[in-house]
Design a protein around this motif. Structure first.
Motif, mmCIF file in Angstrom:
data_model
loop_
_atom_site.group_PDB
_atom_site.id
_atom_site.type_symbol
_atom_site.label_atom_id
_atom_site.label_comp_id
_atom_site.label_asym_id
_atom_site.label_seq_id
_atom_site.Cartn_x
_atom_site.Cartn_y
_atom_site.Cartn_z
ATOM 1 N N SER A 150 0.823 -1.216 0.000
ATOM 2 C CA SER A 150 0.000 0.000 0.000
ATOM 3 C C SER A 150 0.857 1.266 0.000
ATOM 4 N N ARG A 151 2.048 1.183 -0.553
ATOM 5 C CA ARG A 151 2.931 2.357 -0.648
ATOM 6 C C ARG A 151 2.677 3.058 -1.975
ATOM 7 N N ILE A 152 2.408 4.338 -1.889
ATOM 8 C CA ILE A 152 2.112 5.137 -3.081
ATOM 9 C C ILE A 152 2.990 6.382 -3.051
ATOM 10 N N ALA A 153 3.628 6.677 -4.177
ATOM 11 C CA ALA A 153 4.382 7.924 -4.322
ATOM 12 C C ALA A 153 3.518 8.906 -5.101
ATOM 13 N N VAL A 154 3.372 10.101 -4.574
ATOM 14 C CA VAL A 154 2.693 11.183 -5.288
ATOM 15 C C VAL A 154 3.778 12.211 -5.595
ATOM 16 N N ILE A 155 4.104 12.337 -6.871
ATOM 17 C CA ILE A 155 5.225 13.160 -7.322
ATOM 18 C C ILE A 155 4.681 14.257 -8.226
ATOM 19 N N TYR A 156 5.183 15.466 -8.055
ATOM 20 C CA TYR A 156 4.644 16.584 -8.836
ATOM 21 C C TYR A 156 5.740 17.558 -9.254
ATOM 22 N N ALA A 157 5.436 18.296 -10.332
ATOM 23 C CA ALA A 157 6.260 19.423 -10.783
ATOM 24 C C ALA A 157 5.314 20.617 -10.852
ATOM 25 N N THR A 189 -0.404 22.703 -8.878
ATOM 26 C CA THR A 189 -0.139 21.269 -9.028
ATOM 27 C C THR A 189 0.240 20.670 -7.681
ATOM 28 N N ARG A 190 1.042 21.380 -6.913
ATOM 29 C CA ARG A 190 1.406 20.913 -5.570
ATOM 30 C C ARG A 190 0.156 20.759 -4.710
ATOM 31 N N ALA A 223 2.368 1.956 -6.401
ATOM 32 C CA ALA A 223 1.740 2.835 -7.383
ATOM 33 C C ALA A 223 2.368 4.219 -7.316
ATOM 34 N N ILE A 224 2.248 4.941 -8.436
ATOM 35 C CA ILE A 224 2.778 6.305 -8.531
ATOM 36 C C ILE A 224 1.706 7.187 -9.147
ATOM 37 N N VAL A 225 1.482 8.322 -8.505
ATOM 38 C CA VAL A 225 0.622 9.365 -9.063
ATOM 39 C C VAL A 225 1.564 10.501 -9.423
ATOM 40 N N PHE A 226 1.543 10.907 -10.691
ATOM 41 C CA PHE A 226 2.497 11.905 -11.176
ATOM 42 C C PHE A 226 1.745 13.065 -11.812
ATOM 43 N N GLY A 227 2.087 14.296 -11.416
ATOM 44 C CA GLY A 227 1.429 15.468 -11.981
ATOM 45 C C GLY A 227 2.406 16.560 -12.337
ATOM 46 N N PHE A 243 -1.525 13.250 -14.089
ATOM 47 C CA PHE A 243 -2.416 14.396 -14.255
ATOM 48 C C PHE A 243 -1.610 15.626 -14.637
ATOM 49 N N SER A 244 -2.311 16.558 -15.252
ATOM 50 C CA SER A 244 -1.702 17.842 -15.593
ATOM 51 C C SER A 244 -2.601 18.944 -15.067
ATOM 52 N N VAL A 245 -2.008 20.119 -14.903
ATOM 53 C CA VAL A 245 -2.743 21.273 -14.395
ATOM 54 C C VAL A 245 -2.475 22.442 -15.321
ATOM 55 N N GLY A 246 -3.539 22.940 -15.937
ATOM 56 C CA GLY A 246 -3.408 24.053 -16.869
ATOM 57 C C GLY A 246 -4.748 24.739 -17.071
ATOM 58 N N LEU A 247 -4.825 25.572 -18.078
ATOM 59 C CA LEU A 247 -6.044 26.341 -18.334
ATOM 60 C C LEU A 247 -7.101 25.595 -19.134
ATOM 61 N N GLY A 248 -6.714 24.647 -19.958
ATOM 62 C CA GLY A 248 -7.652 23.970 -20.850
ATOM 63 C C GLY A 248 -8.945 23.531 -20.197
ATOM 64 N N PRO A 249 -8.906 22.817 -19.080
ATOM 65 C CA PRO A 249 -10.141 22.349 -18.460
ATOM 66 C C PRO A 249 -11.047 23.462 -17.930
#
Length: 184
Positions: free
Chosen positions: A6-13, A19-20, A53-57, A88-94
């Protein structure tokens, strides 16, 4: 050897913090379901082999992930193929509205589509971020309005983010959250 069940890395830029904030929300949600979650920016990413698992944004600038995110994905492509990944990504489009804006907002920029395809995540989602009018050129503000933008400030859809995080938890077999008060 420790289990990474049950170890998950959540990594972001992130560039300006949206995004953080989304990564923190997802990490808190998954942690409230009993997972051991490690949240980190891309520059301080841990050894990926330790995680189930890894969640990357990444933030989106100029229709691409931030350079540090792109470098990370290229450098760790093999390790990412050996685990479950959600991106996932974070921007204006959505955040775009109106008939043209909604259509344009659903388009995944070519460079991002290529990165997503190279990783082959379980799922990829685009979320709106925080967009301030101050410091934006007249040309950019005009284009934003023509495409159905017009609102400024926090444009994040926390309900959609919560739903996506729940989908990840369900895919990983995590229980319902132990606390129901995860606030953005």
């Amino acid at each position: 050897m420790e289990s990474n069940t049950s170890r998950i890395a959540v990594i972001y830029a992130t560039a300006q913090g949206s995004t953080r904030d989304i990564a923190e929300f997802i990490a808190t949600d998954l942690g409230s379901r009993g997972a051991e979650v490690e949240l980190t920016d891309v520059e301080h990413a841990p050894d990926l082999s330790r995680f189930r698992a890894i969640v990357f944004g990444s933030a989106v600038h100029d229709m691409d992930f931030l350079p540090a995110a792109t470098t990370f994905l290229h450098t760790h492509r093999e390790a990412l193929h050996n685990t479950d990944v959600w991106m996932f990504s974070v921007g204006l489009g959505p955040a775009l509205r109106g008939p043209i804006g909604r259509r344009v907002g659903r388009i995944v920029p070519r460079k991002i589509a290529a990165l997503v395809a190279s990783v082959a995540p379980c799922d990829y989602r685009a979320f709106a971020g925080h967009y301030e009018r101050a410091g934006i050129s007249l040309k950019a503000r005009t284009m934003y309005r023509l495409l159905g933008g017009g609102r400024y400030g926090d444009l994040r859809d926390w309900g959609a983010i919560r739903t996506w995080s729940s989908m990840i938890a369900q895919a990983l077999g995590l229980p319902q959250p132990q606390s129901t008060t995860i606030a953005p």
